[in-house]
Design a protein around this motif. Structure first.
Motif, PDB file in Angstrom:
ATOM      1  N   MET A 173       0.812  -1.206   0.000  1.00 21.21           N
ATOM      2  CA  MET A 173       0.000   0.000   0.000  1.00 21.21           C
ATOM      3  C   MET A 173       0.852   1.265   0.000  1.00 21.21           C
ATOM      4  O   MET A 173       0.446   2.288  -0.564  1.00 21.21           O
ATOM      5  N   TYR A 174       2.041   1.214   0.597  1.00 22.84           N
ATOM      6  CA  TYR A 174       2.842   2.434   0.595  1.00 22.84           C
ATOM      7  C   TYR A 174       3.258   2.807  -0.828  1.00 22.84           C
ATOM      8  O   TYR A 174       3.378   4.005  -1.151  1.00 22.84           O
ATOM      9  N   GLU A 175       3.438   1.805  -1.717  1.00 24.66           N
ATOM     10  CA  GLU A 175       3.769   2.089  -3.109  1.00 24.66           C
ATOM     11  C   GLU A 175       2.572   2.709  -3.828  1.00 24.66           C
ATOM     12  O   GLU A 175       2.729   3.612  -4.656  1.00 24.66           O
ATOM     13  N   VAL A 176       1.383   2.217  -3.518  1.00 24.56           N
ATOM     14  CA  VAL A 176       0.171   2.784  -4.118  1.00 24.56           C
ATOM     15  C   VAL A 176       0.033   4.252  -3.727  1.00 24.56           C
ATOM     16  O   VAL A 176      -0.230   5.128  -4.565  1.00 24.56           O
ATOM     17  N   ILE A 177       0.244   4.546  -2.449  1.00 23.23           N
ATOM     18  CA  ILE A 177       0.129   5.926  -1.964  1.00 23.23           C
ATOM     19  C   ILE A 177       1.219   6.796  -2.584  1.00 23.23           C
ATOM     20  O   ILE A 177       0.963   7.918  -3.039  1.00 23.23           O
ATOM     21  N   ARG A 178       2.443   6.285  -2.610  1.00 24.37           N
ATOM     22  CA  ARG A 178       3.546   7.039  -3.226  1.00 24.37           C
ATOM     23  C   ARG A 178       3.240   7.379  -4.675  1.00 24.37           C
ATOM     24  O   ARG A 178       3.417   8.524  -5.111  1.00 24.37           O
ATOM     25  N   ASP A 179       2.753   6.402  -5.438  1.00 24.96           N
ATOM     26  CA  ASP A 179       2.483   6.636  -6.856  1.00 24.96           C
ATOM     27  C   ASP A 179       1.303   7.578  -7.059  1.00 24.96           C
ATOM     28  O   ASP A 179       1.292   8.381  -7.998  1.00 24.96           O
ATOM     29  N   ASP A 180       0.296   7.497  -6.190  1.00 22.70           N
ATOM     30  CA  ASP A 180      -0.821   8.431  -6.278  1.00 22.70           C
ATOM     31  C   ASP A 180      -0.344   9.860  -6.042  1.00 22.70           C
ATOM     32  O   ASP A 180      -0.740  10.797  -6.766  1.00 22.70           O
ATOM     33  N   LEU A 181       0.504  10.045  -5.034  1.00 19.95           N
ATOM     34  CA  LEU A 181       1.040  11.384  -4.757  1.00 19.95           C
ATOM     35  C   LEU A 181       1.922  11.858  -5.905  1.00 19.95           C
ATOM     36  O   LEU A 181       1.888  13.031  -6.290  1.00 19.95           O
ATOM     37  N   LEU A 182       2.716  10.937  -6.473  1.00 18.09           N
ATOM     38  CA  LEU A 182       3.571  11.293  -7.602  1.00 18.09           C
ATOM     39  C   LEU A 182       2.730  11.754  -8.786  1.00 18.09           C
ATOM     40  O   LEU A 182       3.061  12.750  -9.454  1.00 18.09           O
ATOM     41  N   ASP A 183       1.634  11.050  -9.067  1.00 18.27           N
ATOM     42  CA  ASP A 183       0.753  11.445 -10.173  1.00 18.27           C
ATOM     43  C   ASP A 183       0.198  12.850  -9.936  1.00 18.27           C
ATOM     44  O   ASP A 183       0.109  13.661 -10.866  1.00 18.27           O
ATOM     45  N   ARG A 184      -0.148  13.168  -8.710  1.00 17.00           N
ATOM     46  CA  ARG A 184      -0.695  14.491  -8.399  1.00 17.00           C
ATOM     47  C   ARG A 184       0.375  15.564  -8.531  1.00 17.00           C
ATOM     48  O   ARG A 184       0.083  16.697  -8.935  1.00 17.00           O
ATOM     49  N   ILE A 185       1.625  15.211  -8.228  1.00 13.67           N
ATOM     50  CA  ILE A 185       2.728  16.160  -8.409  1.00 13.67           C
ATOM     51  C   ILE A 185       2.970  16.404  -9.887  1.00 13.67           C
ATOM     52  O   ILE A 185       3.117  17.535 -10.348  1.00 13.67           O
ATOM     53  N   ASN A 186       3.002  15.314 -10.668  1.00 15.25           N
ATOM     54  CA  ASN A 186       3.288  15.431 -12.101  1.00 15.25           C
ATOM     55  C   ASN A 186       2.206  16.189 -12.853  1.00 15.25           C
ATOM     56  O   ASN A 186       2.491  16.876 -13.839  1.00 15.25           O
ATOM     57  N   THR A 187       0.961  16.060 -12.427  1.00 21.04           N
ATOM     58  CA  THR A 187      -0.140  16.741 -13.118  1.00 21.04           C
ATOM     59  C   THR A 187      -0.344  18.172 -12.638  1.00 21.04           C
ATOM     60  O   THR A 187      -1.136  18.908 -13.216  1.00 21.04           O
ATOM     61  N   GLY A 188       0.380  18.556 -11.577  1.00 28.94           N
ATOM     62  CA  GLY A 188       0.239  19.910 -11.057  1.00 28.94           C
ATOM     63  C   GLY A 188      -0.837  20.056 -10.007  1.00 28.94           C
ATOM     64  O   GLY A 188      -1.043  21.149  -9.468  1.00 28.94           O
ATOM     65  N   ALA A 189      -1.563  18.965  -9.699  1.00 24.89           N
ATOM     66  CA  ALA A 189      -2.572  19.037  -8.644  1.00 24.89           C
ATOM     67  C   ALA A 189      -1.912  19.383  -7.308  1.00 24.89           C
ATOM     68  O   ALA A 189      -2.516  20.051  -6.459  1.00 24.89           O
ATOM     69  N   LEU A 190      -0.678  18.924  -7.126  1.00 22.79           N
ATOM     70  CA  LEU A 190       0.147  19.338  -5.992  1.00 22.79           C
ATOM     71  C   LEU A 190       1.304  20.151  -6.567  1.00 22.79           C
ATOM     72  O   LEU A 190       2.212  19.596  -7.193  1.00 22.79           O
ATOM     73  N   ALA A 191       1.266  21.453  -6.398  1.00 20.75           N
ATOM     74  CA  ALA A 191       2.259  22.344  -6.993  1.00 20.75           C
ATOM     75  C   ALA A 191       3.550  22.333  -6.179  1.00 20.75           C
ATOM     76  O   ALA A 191       3.563  21.944  -5.005  1.00 20.75           O
ATOM     77  N   PRO A 192       4.683  22.740  -6.813  1.00 18.19           N
ATOM     78  CA  PRO A 192       5.942  22.844  -6.072  1.00 18.19           C
ATOM     79  C   PRO A 192       5.776  23.696  -4.816  1.00 18.19           C
ATOM     80  O   PRO A 192       5.133  24.751  -4.845  1.00 18.19           O
ATOM     81  N   GLU A 193       6.309  23.179  -3.701  1.00 19.82           N
ATOM     82  CA  GLU A 193       6.306  23.833  -2.394  1.00 19.82           C
ATOM     83  C   GLU A 193       4.932  23.851  -1.726  1.00 19.82           C
ATOM     84  O   GLU A 193       4.757  24.483  -0.693  1.00 19.82           O
ATOM     85  N   SER A 194       3.952  23.147  -2.308  1.00 16.69           N
ATOM     86  CA  SER A 194       2.657  23.053  -1.634  1.00 16.69           C
ATOM     87  C   SER A 194       2.720  21.988  -0.543  1.00 16.69           C
ATOM     88  O   SER A 194       3.496  21.038  -0.615  1.00 16.69           O
TER      89      SER A 194
END
Length: 234
Positions: free
Chosen positions: A6-27
């Motif tokens: 599950m930690y890999e699933v969570i990591r990849d979900d967060l990574l996808d949000r970073i790559n798409t800009g849903a989580l912006a740099p320094e947010s």
């Protein structure tokens, strides 16, 4: 089929949000408690996901404030999975196609791709620009027999792997990669906007489909400001 931790699933979900800009740099990222409740896991599992992103320099921790998306200057390329270039970095990527041609490849390329002496391959050269900075030049050789339509197919979002899968019916499965250093040639220096003989990271990769057939041999030259990051698990 083995279930992913599950930690890999969570990591990849967060990574996808970073790559798409849903989580912006320094947010600020959601707290461990929030994510634990969202995914139905323990806070320790969420912490493992954060730890992985911190090791890959995609997330930074600030004492007393929480975890934040790394600023844009913390550039890197993740090599933990076989993914398009745009998924290896966290900034905006622009792909410029420099040239494409159907050729009989040089002997060493033909040997790696297990091609007959007269067999042809598509040679594709692309420039990757990351957040406005020329980052890498990639040269790919794909056997015509493996992907007959590639010579004329428009690249989907600049991605060769996505185009192979969706336009040519070729799904990449695994690859072997060798990384070394080299000095910039005149042509590479011009494309990457560096001095002639400036140091570059050179990588050679042979990619295979799920039958084991070699479907691409690629060479890339990357500016050292974009280091490769690999996660090593015990």
């Amino acid at each position: 089929m083995a279930t992913r931790p599950m930690y890999e699933v969570i990591r990849d979900d967060l990574l996808d949000r970073i790559n798409t800009g849903a989580l912006a740099p320094e947010s600020r990222l959601p707290s461990e408690k929030e994510l634990a409740e969202r995914y139905g896991v323990s806070r320790m599992t969420v912490r493992q996901a954060f730890d992985a992103l911190v090791r890959e320099r995609l997330v930074v921790r600030r004492r007393g404030a929480g975890s934040f998306v790394a600023p844009r200057r913390a550039r890197s390329r993740r090599l933990n999975r076989l993914v398009p270039f745009g998924d290896e970095v966290t900034e905006d990527v622009v792909t410029t196609e420099i040239r494409r041609a159907v050729l009989v490849p040089p002997g060493e390329i033909a040997e790696v791709l297990d091609l007959d002496e007269a067999a042809e391959a598509v040679r594709l050269v692309r420039l990757r620009t990351v957040d406005g900075t020329p980052a890498a030049v990639q040269e790919s050789w794909v056997p015509v027999a493996a992907a007959p339509g590639l010579a004329r197919a428009e690249l989907l979002a600049g991605s060769l792997y996505r185009t192979l899968a969706e336009r040519c019916g070729v799904a990449v499965s695994w690859a072997e990669q060798e990384i070394t250093a080299c000095a910039a040639t005149k042509e590479l220096a011009g494309l990457l906007e560096v001095a002639v003989r400036a140091p570059l990271v050179e990588a050679h990769r042979t990619t295979h489909d799920d039958t084991g057939r070699a479907v691409e041999h690629a060479r890339s030259w990357t500016r050292p400001e974009f280091p490769f990051v690999v996660r090593l698990d015990t």
